[in-house]
Motif scaffolding. Structure first.
Motif, PDB file in Angstrom:
ATOM      1  N   GLU A 124       0.841  -1.189   0.000  1.00 21.52           N
ATOM      2  CA  GLU A 124       0.000   0.000   0.000  1.00 21.52           C
ATOM      3  C   GLU A 124       0.880   1.244   0.000  1.00 21.52           C
ATOM      4  O   GLU A 124       1.990   1.236   0.546  1.00 21.52           O
ATOM      5  N   CYS A 127       3.540   2.770   2.846  1.00 19.41           N
ATOM      6  CA  CYS A 127       3.945   1.769   3.830  1.00 19.41           C
ATOM      7  C   CYS A 127       5.410   2.042   4.180  1.00 19.41           C
ATOM      8  O   CYS A 127       6.091   2.825   3.517  1.00 19.41           O
ATOM      9  N   ARG A 161       0.875   0.944   6.909  1.00 17.42           N
ATOM     10  CA  ARG A 161       0.151   0.395   5.762  1.00 17.42           C
ATOM     11  C   ARG A 161       0.631  -1.033   5.494  1.00 17.42           C
ATOM     12  O   ARG A 161       1.712  -1.415   5.911  1.00 17.42           O
TER      13      ARG A 161
END
Length: 178
Positions: A124, A127, A161
């Motif tokens: 994601e 992250c 994330r």
């Protein structure tokens, strides 16, 4: 050959970054294999990785054998183009990782391997990066392969994330892991 970025730690230890151009449907299929594998094996291996990850010999699992061979071929191609004296590499450890919010990895290296790599299956945006002290931080992207000398220390700070990736340790053919 894809475009390759190379960074050095202490001016002698290479860190090579390449986008593998794996089609998105293949990455989705690979992520689904990792999710199903985790469902079958919910208990994480214990290590400096403070996120769920499989055992060290996941390369022997049927659902990951083909991808392991693919990654080995890619790493061999990269290293053979990068080094003048080259011996083919083989995988002696492979594991799959799924980081959730708050997961991290402590500072470590992968000695006695010759090379290690991380392939980012599904990450994601924003992250946590992989950090190579003293200063290099690499923000992972989908399809990114990072190949580096196994002696290089690295870590992942707590992430906000999700990060799903495959990690491998590689040795030159003709050498045995300790």
């Amino acid at each position: 050959m894809q475009e390759i970025d190379v960074y050095y730690i202490d001016e002698k230890y290479p860190i090579i970054i390449v986008d593998l151009d794996l089609p998105s449907d293949k990455r989705v299929e690979l992520k689904q294999k990792i999710i199903k594998y985790r469902e079958k094996h919910p208990k994480s291996n214990i290590s400096n990785v403070k996120a769920w990850h499989s055992h060290w010999y996941t390369q022997d699992e049927n659902e990951f054998k083909d991808f392991c061979h693919f990654l080995i071929k890619e790493c061999n191609d990269i290293i053979s183009n990068f080094l003048s004296e080259f011996k083919k590499l083989y995988c002696f450890n492979m594991w799959v990782n799924m980081y959730e919010k708050g997961d991290y990895t402590q500072l470590h290296n992968h000695f006695p391997g010759d090379y290690s790599c991380c392939y980012y299956v599904d990450v994601e945006e924003n992250c946590s990066p992989i950090k190579f002290p003293p200063k290099l931080e690499i923000a992972p992207k989908n399809n990114m392969l990072i190949l580096f000398d196994s002696r290089i220390y690295h870590e992942v700070p707590p992430t906000k994330r999700k990060r799903t990736l495959i990690s491998m340790n590689l040795k030159r053919i003709g050498t045995a892991p300790n």
